[in-house]
Motif scaffolding. Structure first.
Motif, short mmCIF file in Angstrom:
data_model
loop_
_atom_site.label_atom_id
_atom_site.label_comp_id
_atom_site.label_asym_id
_atom_site.label_seq_id
_atom_site.Cartn_x
_atom_site.Cartn_y
_atom_site.Cartn_z
N ARG A 484 46.12 36.60 29.50
CA ARG A 484 45.26 37.08 29.86
C ARG A 484 44.41 36.91 30.49
O ARG A 484 43.55 35.89 30.00
CB ARG A 484 44.61 38.29 28.84
N PRO A 485 43.84 36.50 31.99
CA PRO A 485 43.56 36.36 32.84
C PRO A 485 41.93 36.29 32.87
O PRO A 485 41.29 37.13 31.78
CB PRO A 485 43.30 36.29 34.54
N ASP A 486 40.97 35.51 33.01
CA ASP A 486 39.68 36.01 33.00
C ASP A 486 39.21 36.25 34.58
O ASP A 486 39.57 35.36 35.07
CB ASP A 486 39.29 34.48 32.41
N GLY A 487 38.93 37.36 35.00
CA GLY A 487 38.99 37.81 36.57
C GLY A 487 37.18 38.29 36.41
O GLY A 487 36.05 39.33 35.63
N LYS A 488 37.20 38.32 37.69
CA LYS A 488 35.42 38.95 37.78
C LYS A 488 35.80 39.10 39.95
O LYS A 488 36.30 38.52 40.15
CB LYS A 488 34.66 37.59 38.51
#
Length: 564
Positions: A484-488
């Motif tokens: 699971r990525p950490d996105g913005k």
């Protein structure tokens, strides 16, 4: 006083003067005789007269004598024999006819001909018709030879041939300086030995060390079919089998070597070039250039340095590479074929450019490894890392692997900078354009979200252990993540230069090498394929008749103009 007394007185007074006068006259007369005698003796020592030792028949007076049958004459150290002779005693000359031989009793020189003229004063022999001049192992044959015994120089014209234990040399004209064992061949010179045939127009041959030096255009073909050509002369040691060519080219079935000064050792199969060196590997279609170079033919190993350049020829394109030093290794085994380059590495191809500190090119799989923080540009992308290896297939960039501090920048249709970085990165290209990028280890990506490739909606920034992205014309089409990525997401109105760049971003397009960059490093002057080669000249030259000769021939055939 009587007349007798007067006479005695006069005589007494005049006698000393008369005696003195007569004495001086006698002295001068004796001096003249002495000088004349000395002159005759000096002339006899220097010039010497021809001597008749034998003849079956002697006809004539002292001015002209005809000698017939088994004629033998002598002049200083030369023994002369012939069938008949005309001897001009006053001129100290002789004309010699039939089976003429002049043999030196001190030097191993013998000349034979059918006719000769011999001058006892100048010591010049003019030999004609079937001339054979022999000096130990060296034999000169010609139709016209002038031999100066005073200077020990023989000159021939209208074709001559010299044969020794190793070589056969022919030319139109030549000068044989016996004291120096030196023969100068001029015009249509051909040197033949068991290993090769050489052609030139000016060749100096030393018979004792058996060396040949040429001036001007020189062409050579070896028994294997290899060619050696020089525009500005050559030097060849026929015993050591060492060549030195100036502005020369050596070409074999597998390679071509060129330099302004080219040394070749046939026994060692070793080349050494200075100034504008170039080595072509025909099998690999790779040519290297430099200021100086060395090539070991049997090892198929070459070293080129000094503003070096590589050209890798493809069917439709050429890959250029500059370096300070190049090392090339060819081999029967594909895995052992490589090219090493050090310092100032610049790459250029129509759709590919790059920079690096050093490089390794493997011929077997067309892979190029770049070291020391290389940078690579391909159409709309720029990739960099501490080291990378990329592969060329079908003349295009096919795939790339980047290790440590890998960073990729791709421009989309709106010239935005899509970015990816991480510890290791693998890229796949289709027709030269990036198709997929996969980052493993501390992966980060920053890409612009576009609507219909024309409207910028904002920026997606993602952190993950690994990221894989698909691209089309530099724009992201799909993204996959291992965890699971950490996105913005940053909307377009909030985009700044700071939040639109990943840490370490550097767009270095101004450093991208071009063809002009390559030419500025080393401008290659292409080999002129139409350069004159003496082996292409016909052996028989057809002479066109003159107009006068044509008219005379017509008259003989009955086709001349009618008589008035």
């Amino acid at each position: 006083m009587s007349l007798r007394a007067v006479g005695l007185l006069v005589c007494a007074n005049f006698a000393p003067a008369v005696f003195d006068y007569m004495t001086r006259i006698s002295f001068l007369f004796c001096l003249v005789l002495l000088i004349s005698f000395s002159g005759e003796k000096l002339f006899a020592q220097q010039g010497s007269t021809l001597e008749i030792n034998q003849a079956d028949v002697l006809i004539g007076a002292s001015g002209f004598e005809r000698l017939v049958g088994n004629v033998k004459m002598k002049h200083q150290n030369s023994l002369i024999s012939c069938d008949s002779a005309h001897f001009f005693r006053a001129e100290n000359k002789a004309r010699l006819f039939g089976n003429v031989q002049i043999k030196d009793v001190e030097d191993p020189i013998v000349t034979n001909s059918r006719y000769a003229e011999y001058d006892g004063n100048t010591k010049i022999a003019k030999l004609r018709n079937k001339v054979v001049f022999t000096n130990q192992e060296t034999t000169l044959t010609t139709e016209f030879l002038d031999y100066n015994r005073e200077t020990n120089v023989a000159t021939y014209f209208n074709d001559g041939k010299v044969v020794d234990s190793v070589n056969v040399l022919t030319s139109k004209r030549g000068v044989y300086e016996i004291n120096y064992e030196k023969i100068t061949f001029l015009d249509d010179v051909v040197l033949v030995n068991p290993d090769y045939t050489m052609k030139t127009d000016n060749l100096v041959y030393l018979t004792i060390p058996k060396t040949a030096e040429t001036i001007g255009l020189t062409n050579l073909i070896s028994k294997e079919g290899n060619t050696l050509d020089a525009q500005n002369g050559s030097f060849y040691d026929t015993q050591k089998k060492q060549f030195r060519f100036f502005d020369g080219i050596v070409e074999t079935e597998e390679s071509r070597v060129k330099a302004m000064e080219l040394f070749y050792d046939e026994n060692l199969a070793y080349y050494e070039g200075k100034e504008d060196v170039r080595v072509l590997n025909k099998e690999q279609q790779t040519e290297v250039f430099g200021d100086e170079g060395k090539y070991w033919e049997e090892r198929k190993y070459s070293l080129v340095y000094g503003k070096s350049l590589v050209r890798r020829y493809f069917e439709k394109d050429t890959l250029y590479m500059t370096a300070d030093t190049l090392i090339s290794q060819d081999s029967e085994a594909d895995t052992a074929k490589y090219l090493l380059a050090f310092k100032s590495i610049k790459l250029y191809k129509t759709d590919l450019s790059g920079l690096a500190d050093s490089l390794l090119y493997n011929y077997s799989d067309s892979s190029i490894q770049l070291f020391q923080k290389p940078v690579l540009w391909n159409q709309k992308s720029q990739i960099s890392a501490d080291s990378m290896v990329f592969y060329i297939a079908n003349e295009n960039l096919d795939r790339v692997r980047m290790k440590d501090k890998a960073f990729a920048i791709m421009t989309d249709t709106l010239l935005n900078f899509n970015q990816m970085k991480g510890r290791q990165m693998d890229g796949k290209f289709v027709e030269g354009q990036i198709q997929t990028l996969e980052v493993v280890g501390n992966a980060e990506s920053l890409y612009y979200a576009l609507e219909a490739d024309t409207v910028n909606q904002g920026i997606n920034k993602i952190l993950s252990a690994s990221i894989k992205m698909d691209f089309e014309e530099g724009a992201v089409r799909r993204a996959n993540f291992s965890v699971r990525p950490d996105g913005k997401f940053t909307p377009v109105q909030l985009i700044t230069e700071e939040n639109s760049r990943l840490e370490g971003f550097q767009w270095r397009i101004e450093e991208k090498p071009t063809k002009e960059t390559i030419d500025a490093w080393r401008k290659v002057e292409e080999i002129d394929s139409k350069q004159k080669n003496l082996f292409n000249e016909p052996d028989v030259k057809l002479m066109m008749p003159t107009e006068e000769e044509i008219q005379n021939q017509l008259k003989k055939s009955g086709f001349g103009p009618d008589k008035p």
